[in-house]
Scaffold this active site. Structure first.
Site, PDB file in Angstrom:
ATOM      1  N   GLU A 198      -2.169  -5.422  -4.174  1.00  0.00           N
ATOM      2  CA  GLU A 198      -2.540  -4.605  -3.936  1.00  0.00           C
ATOM      3  C   GLU A 198      -4.179  -5.398  -3.559  1.00  0.00           C
ATOM      4  O   GLU A 198      -4.287  -6.136  -2.016  1.00  0.00           O
ATOM      5  CB  GLU A 198      -2.708  -2.882  -3.063  1.00  0.00           C
ATOM      6  CG  GLU A 198      -3.287  -2.856  -1.828  1.00  0.00           C
ATOM      7  CD  GLU A 198      -3.699  -1.488  -1.675  1.00  0.00           C
ATOM      8  OE1 GLU A 198      -3.070  -0.829  -0.637  1.00  0.00           O
ATOM      9  OE2 GLU A 198      -4.288  -0.553  -2.873  1.00  0.00           O
ATOM     10  N   HIS A 224       0.584  -1.259   0.228  1.00  0.00           N
ATOM     11  CA  HIS A 224       0.193  -0.051  -0.250  1.00  0.00           C
ATOM     12  C   HIS A 224       1.239   1.115   0.137  1.00  0.00           C
ATOM     13  O   HIS A 224       0.459   2.180  -0.535  1.00  0.00           O
ATOM     14  CB  HIS A 224      -1.104  -0.515   1.484  1.00  0.00           C
ATOM     15  CG  HIS A 224      -1.533   0.916   1.194  1.00  0.00           C
ATOM     16  ND1 HIS A 224      -2.880   1.668   0.613  1.00  0.00           N
ATOM     17  CD2 HIS A 224      -1.594   2.671   2.110  1.00  0.00           C
ATOM     18  CE1 HIS A 224      -3.457   2.134   0.438  1.00  0.00           C
ATOM     19  NE2 HIS A 224      -2.885   3.437   2.181  1.00  0.00           N
ATOM     20  N   ASN A 274      26.693 -22.804  -5.468  1.00  0.00           N
ATOM     21  CA  ASN A 274      27.505 -24.445  -5.622  1.00  0.00           C
ATOM     22  C   ASN A 274      26.985 -25.712  -4.566  1.00  0.00           C
ATOM     23  O   ASN A 274      27.000 -26.783  -4.740  1.00  0.00           O
ATOM     24  CB  ASN A 274      28.990 -23.817  -5.230  1.00  0.00           C
ATOM     25  CG  ASN A 274      29.066 -23.644  -6.674  1.00  0.00           C
ATOM     26  OD1 ASN A 274      30.055 -24.343  -7.244  1.00  0.00           O
ATOM     27  ND2 ASN A 274      30.190 -22.368  -6.804  1.00  0.00           N
TER      28      ASN A 274
END
Length: 700
Positions: free
Chosen positions: A72, A50, A421
């Site tokens: 929203e 908002h 990794n």
């Protein structure tokens, strides 16, 4: 009265605050329990969305505001319990957060993410449409009905009429009607009529008092919320009415009695295009691009920093102490005799303490918790784990550990590579883990802590570990080590950091344990640190990064070579020893070697590398500083050791030029300049000289 507004500064503040809000949203979404979301977490996510929507609308970033509005709406349905929190909904919301982050950063880079935003807005609309309950079906029309009830359709909104009557104090509170009308113009086309107060007297009027009123007509059915947002700053300083302008109603045709049920059901939708045609009768103006091309920084690295108020208070107190000490010392400017010497010494000691405390306090302002760097990894682990079909439990320890902002920003990429990794090649699949007697869920741990004047960061996994036999085989195959060379387990594992080394049979899109590890080591070395790895087959691997807390100040050992002084970083020094000829040997065509216990170290003579005159030429007459960088230990031959001290680093490259083996310079207490040794660069310079000598010998 006029107020100068720097739009670039406003844009930069909006970018910074919005990116913080997106981080809050992402963190909250990653911690949501599917099917049973915590209300407080949902409220925090909704508030962040908002705020971004409101800020975008206020500052004219309409594309961001509209996208945030759609997001929203979906979040509000989840927050109100009207929609279940599903994995699909969280995934789409996270994608939307990524898109918003790109759009906000694009305010500075001027990149275009409109197509990506449009696709996600369609996906959000489709999800909301799927989640709404279908309206009750109308009863079927039977043949006995003679006619249907004639009912007008809802009248479409084709515009708005706005009456804006400011209070006299409007200007005093910093509001500007022209800015309001400029924002309305961004929404759609319209007319503005200004009417002065009937009692307005131009000769006696007060220019700080508002004596005008405005009537505005908008020619488009834009959202009422968007109009109210425009007037939100002046809402307390005006009388405002917003009335819709409605189009003509559309009457549905009656259904005749002999219509079949299917035909009757189709009759109502047939009239719908008429209403749409009327609403589209007046062509809409082309959407204007939002004023989102400001020149703020807004990149991935923020140019500002938030400081705890306690640190500011401490700094102010220290400045006050420094002023008192200065006042105490100023009384010695006049007549001075030796009876005042103890008081002078006490004052100088107090000045030294104040200066050191002030230095520590100023450096503390630049210190940020490493949680800023760790914050990206919950999302990275989640997405990568899903892509690889692995379940991973990310554990973070010591996220409150602080380090310099510059180091924090530059350590992010090496950490990402190490984490990927571990996920791709360290941790096994659930099936492999069960077969090995492990839990299905792998554990990846990020740990940070202080040790001396450094920060240590560890990336650990409980995966399969590194196959040292395969590493050695690949290293011999690539000619990195000789087949008859005897290496310890630790040295073998650390071979993965050598340039071009890889144990992967096929290149992975995510990583390859060893692919690019030399880049990781080089980037960390550029920060004045080093990285190492320990691994045990079937148990897991731990990568350890050791870094200085700051790049501005260095703890160093002062050494002397002839008439010159150099600074060797303490983080690179292993030990200092008195050398002797009985432990030194010369290998034909190679370097001079010094035997230290069971290891032979190359001897780097600084006076030869830098071309200066040294006092000591024989090994017995000097000292060896044993230093380590990039897994290589060497003995640096110097004339003498001096004191250890903290030094302020000055860039040599920006003030002079880049010099091999030298990372910077500093000014000592006596005003002389001492060069700071770049240990990795010095080792590279040494071996380059040997390689060049070999070529010359081969030619001869």
């Amino acid at each position: 009265m006029s107020i100068d507004i720097d739009i670039d500064e406003i844009t930069e503040v909006f970018i910074e605050e919005s990116l913080e809000g997106l981080d809050i949203m992402e963190h909250g979404l990653l911690n949501l329990d599917i099917g049973a979301a915590d209300p407080e977490t949902m409220n925090a996510i909704f508030r962040a969305a908002h705020s971004i929507k409101g800020g975008g609308a206020t500052f004219g970033f309409t594309e961001i505001s509209e996208f945030a509005h759609d997001l929203e709406t979906l979040l509000d349905e989840m927050r109100q319990g009207e929609r279940a929190v599903t994995r699909e909904g969280v995934d789409l919301t996270l994608q939307s957060v990524d898109c918003l982050r790109d759009m906000i950063r694009a305010l500075a880079t001027e990149e275009d993410f409109s197509e990506q935003a449009a696709d996600l807005r369609k996906a959000l609309a489709a999800m909301m449409a799927d989640g709404t309950s279908a309206p009750e079906a109308a009863p079927a029309t039977t043949a006995t009905q003679v006619e249907a009830e004639i009912e007008p359709a809802e009248r479409p909104i084709i515009g708005w009429h706005i009456s804006f009557t400011p209070k006299a104090e409007l200007f005093i509170h910093g509001n500007d009607p022209s800015a309001i009308f400029a924002e309305l113009e961004r929404l759609c086309e319209g007319e503005v009529i200004c009417t002065p107060d009937a009692a307005l007297d131009f000769e006696s009027m007060d220019p700080t008092r508002c004596a005008m009123r405005w009537e505005v007509t908008l020619h488009d059915g834009v959202e009422r919320d968007a109009i109210e947002e425009v007037f939100s700053w002046a809402s307390d300083d005006c009388e405002l009415t917003i009335d819709p302008i409605l189009g003509q109603p559309v009457v549905l045709e009656p259904v005749v009695s002999d219509s079949k049920p299917d035909e009757a059901a189709a009759a109502a939708p047939a009239a719908a295009p008429a209403a749409a045609a009327q609403a589209e009768a007046k062509p809409k103006p082309e959407a204007k691009k939002s004023a989102s091309k400001g020149k703020g920084s807004g990149g991935s690295e923020s140019s500002s920093i938030r400081v705890n108020i306690d640190k500011i208070d401490n700094l102010i107190n220290l400045v006050g102490e420094l002023v008192i000490t200065q006042s105490m010392l100023s009384r010695f400017n006049g007549d001075f005799d030796f009876t005042q010497l103890p008081a002078l010494r006490e004052g100088l000691a107090q000045l030294s303490r104040n200066t050191r405390e002030l230095q520590d306090s100023v450096m503390a302002i630049r210190m940020l918790p490493i949680s800023f760097a760790f914050a990206r990894f919950p999302r990275l682990v989640r997405d990568t784990g899903n892509a690889l079909g692995k379940t991973v439990d990310l554990q973070v320890v010591g996220e409150g550990t602080e380090l310099d902002k510059t180091v924090l920003e530059k350590i992010g990429d090496p950490l990402v590579h190490l984490v990927r990794n571990s996920l791709d090649h360290g941790l096994e699949t659930p099936e492999q883990r069960v077969a090995a007697g492990k839990p299905e869920t792998g554990v990846l741990e990020l740990r940070a802590y202080h040790e001396g004047g450094n920060i240590v960061i560890e990336v650990s996994d409980d995966g399969a570990g590194i196959n040292s036999e395969k590493v050695l085989e690949k290293a011999i195959e690539r000619g990195l080590v000789s087949a008859d060379e005897v290496l310890s387990e630790e040295r073998i594992v650390n071979l993965i950091f050598m340039p071009g080394f890889s144990t992967a049979d096929a290149v992975s899109d995510l990583s390859g344990r060893g692919v690019g590890m030399d880049v990781v080591r080089r980037n960390i070395a550029d920060l004045g640190g080093h990285v190492s790895v320990k691994s045990e087959r079937g148990v897991g691997s731990t990568f350890t990064i050791r870094l200085p807390l700051t790049l501005a100040i260095l703890d160093g050992q002062l050494v002397r070579v002839g008439q010159e002084s150099y600074i060797v970083p303490l983080v690179s020094i292993v030990e200092t020893i008195q050398s002797g000829n009985e432990h030194t040997s010369q290998v034909a065509g190679e370097s001079e070697l010094f035997r230290l216990r069971d290891e032979y170290l190359p001897v780097l003579r600084l006076h030869e590398l830098f071309g200066i005159q040294g006092d000591a030429t024989e090994i017995d007459d000097g000292l060896l500083v044993v230093a380590e960088a990039n897994g290589q230990r060497v003995g640096i031959f110097v004339d003498d050791l001096q004191e250890q001290q903290q030094v302020v680093i000055k860039s040599l490259e920006s003030n002079f030029r880049q010099t091999a083996g030298i990372s910077g310079a500093t000014i000592l207490g006596d005003g002389t300049v001492a060069l700071i040794i770049d240990v990795p660069g010095l080792i590279q310079l040494f071996f380059d000289r040997i390689a060049e000598q070999r070529k010359q010998d081969a030619v001869a």
